[in-house]
Motif scaffolding. Structure first.
Motif, short mmCIF file in Angstrom:
data_model
loop_
_atom_site.label_atom_id
_atom_site.label_comp_id
_atom_site.label_asym_id
_atom_site.label_seq_id
_atom_site.Cartn_x
_atom_site.Cartn_y
_atom_site.Cartn_z
N ASP A 168 29.59 62.51 -55.37
CA ASP A 168 28.13 62.43 -55.18
C ASP A 168 27.88 61.50 -54.00
O ASP A 168 28.52 60.43 -53.88
N ASP A 169 26.97 61.87 -53.10
CA ASP A 169 26.75 61.07 -51.91
C ASP A 169 25.83 59.88 -52.17
O ASP A 169 25.66 59.02 -51.28
N GLU A 170 25.26 59.77 -53.37
CA GLU A 170 24.39 58.63 -53.68
C GLU A 170 25.22 57.55 -54.37
O GLU A 170 25.74 57.73 -55.48
N SER A 171 25.32 56.38 -53.72
CA SER A 171 26.19 55.31 -54.19
C SER A 171 25.75 54.75 -55.53
O SER A 171 26.58 54.39 -56.37
N ASP A 172 24.41 54.67 -55.77
CA ASP A 172 23.96 54.11 -57.04
C ASP A 172 24.34 55.00 -58.22
O ASP A 172 24.66 54.52 -59.32
N ILE A 173 24.34 56.33 -58.01
CA ILE A 173 24.77 57.25 -59.07
C ILE A 173 26.27 57.07 -59.34
O ILE A 173 26.71 57.02 -60.50
N ARG A 174 27.06 56.94 -58.27
CA ARG A 174 28.51 56.76 -58.44
C ARG A 174 28.80 55.48 -59.21
O ARG A 174 29.66 55.46 -60.11
N ALA A 194 32.31 60.12 -51.95
CA ALA A 194 30.97 60.33 -51.40
C ALA A 194 30.83 61.70 -50.76
O ALA A 194 29.70 62.11 -50.43
N ASP A 238 28.17 67.02 -57.16
CA ASP A 238 26.80 67.40 -56.83
C ASP A 238 26.87 68.65 -55.96
O ASP A 238 27.82 68.83 -55.17
N LYS A 258 19.70 67.34 -62.80
CA LYS A 258 19.15 65.99 -62.61
C LYS A 258 17.67 65.99 -62.99
O LYS A 258 16.97 66.98 -62.73
#
Length: 444
Positions: free
Chosen positions: A8-14, A32, A53, A103
């Motif tokens: 997933d490219d969103e760091s907070d989700i990772r 990412a 994602d 999501k």
């Protein structure tokens, strides 16, 4: 190697998923981009589950799914989608995705789906391993039976060397199963589809050994009426098994050494060099190093053959394997003779375990055949009568049949050697074999 790859490219989700997976003891690696995940697959191998994602910079989740499916279509791929990607996710399911999660999603839903995917993948891997084991048991030729450390070590060694081109020397007492081990090596190698050719060097007259091995041209010597292909050519692309290599005449040893080094042969009576692509497995029951020191075996040939040596243990050193071996031979004999495979009484099992087995596995096999035919262990338990209920003529006939059976088995169906051991005329042997329905080819 991690069980799960999460992309997933969103760091907070990772970060959030990584913390949740740690609490659930799910081993995962996080990326990412799809490109980073593909590189990790190339370097580390395929994980058990992939979660990605759909919308990613560069390669999309759909692209990643396609790449994974092309490599292994049974790896569960879970897609994470935005609301606008539902139709895309449904299409991906049709193309092989395991599931999709929309999501925003509850973490429990992701964990539950991931665990189900891991269980599915584990079952798939176990089924694949079972199929490989079943295929191996059906195609790898003679079974090497036993669970003692020495046999397990031999099986492990064979699995490592079978698919190499290394020549092999088998050392073991008479009856330890040297040809069985040689056939097992052949069947586990890439040469399995070509011929396995066996020759007993001690059974070939000295003046014929080179013709047997290398063939001859028409007119090469008196009696050579036609061109003949030798064992080396017959084993082309396969395996040549030289049993009782210690019995090979000295002159023949010299030529064999040259053939092993150069991998070319000449038929007797010819000057043409013929390349051969074979593996040679030699077998001996004597200490070749000692024989070389005594001058009865060429030292240079010994070192050429001694690249890989397998020591086959005598049966007296692996007595824990006797029950399993005897049971196997019992079933084989019962099938061959059309008789029932009766269970061995405990007293007879103790007799088997206490015997020293000078004839090794071959002697045990003969005892199993005798038990099927006559209901007793013969010389191992001489006090037991053959069969009180059977007429004398039937007892004598069954005993005679068993003796001929043993001789044929001892000499791998070779008629000349069987004649010599029984000391009877050829016509007499053939008549009795016909009477008892015995076929020499069944003992090769």
């Amino acid at each position: 190697m991690h069980d799960v790859f999460f992309i997933d490219d969103e760091s907070d989700i990772r970060i959030a998923i990584e913390q949740s997976f740690e609490l659930e003891e799910i081993s995962a690696q996080f990326f990412a981009s799809a490109e980073e995940a593909i590189l990790a697959i190339k370097q580390q191998g395929m994980p058990k589950v992939i979660i990605t994602d759909i919308c990613l910079p560069g390669l999309s989740g759909e692209n990643l799914l396609s790449t994974v499916i092309n490599q292994d279509n049974e790896v569960p791929v879970i897609l994470i989608t935005g609301h606008g990607d539902i139709s895309m996710a449904v299409n991906a399911l049709q193309n092989g995705a395991y599931d999709f999660i929309e999501k925003p999603f509850a973490i429990d839903r992701l964990i539950d789906t991931t665990n189900r995917a891991l269980e599915k993948r584990q079952l798939t891997l176990e089924n694949q391993e079972l199929k490989r084991s079943l295929k191996a048991s059906q195609t790898l030729g003679p079974r090497i039976i036993g669970d003692t450390n020495s046999i397990q070590s031999l099986r492990d060694t064979i699995s490592h060397i079978a698919d190499t081109n290394a020549d092999i020397l088998l050392f073991g007492e008479t009856g330890t199963g040297k040809e069985l081990f040689a056939r097992s090596i052949h069947e586990q190698s890439s040469r399995r589809d070509a011929n396995f050719v066996a020759i007993n060097c001690g059974a070939v007259p000295e003046n014929l050994i080179e013709s047997e091995l290398y063939g001859h041209e028409k007119g090469a010597f008196t009696g050579a009426d036609v061109k003949r292909i030798g064992k080396f050519e017959h084993a082309q692309s396969g395996t040549l098994f030289l049993d009782e290599i210690e019995s090979m005449p000295m002159q023949a040893q010299i030529r064999l050494l040259r053939v092993l080094q150069e991998r070319v042969i000449e038929r007797v009576g010819s000057n043409e060099l013929i390349p051969v692509d074979i593996r040679v497995i030699a077998a001996t029951k004597v200490d070749l190093k000692k024989a070389a020191a005594e001058g009865t075996f060429r030292e240079d040939l010994y070192y050429r053959l001694n690249v890989v040596t397998l020591d086959l243990p005598p049966l007296r050193q692996r007595k824990e394997d006797i029950p399993a071996l005897f049971h196997h031979f019992l079933l084989v004999a019962a099938s061959r003779y059309g008789k029932a495979a009766n269970a061995l009484p405990d007293a007879d099992l103790q007799t088997l375990m206490s015997h020293d087995w000078p004839g090794n596995v071959r002697e045990l096999r003969n005892s199993a055949e005798r038990f099927v035919l006559l209901g007793n262990l013969g010389h191992l338990n001489p006090s037991q009568p053959i069969s009180d209920a059977a007429p004398l003529a039937l007892q004598v006939a069954e005993f005679e049949k068993a003796i001929i059976e043993q001789a044929l088995a001892n000499h791998s169906g070779k008629i000349n050697e069987t004649l010599e051991s029984l000391q009877i005329a050829r016509k007499t042997l053939y008549d009795k074999m016909q009477k008892y329905g015995l076929d020499k080819d069944s003992y090769k």
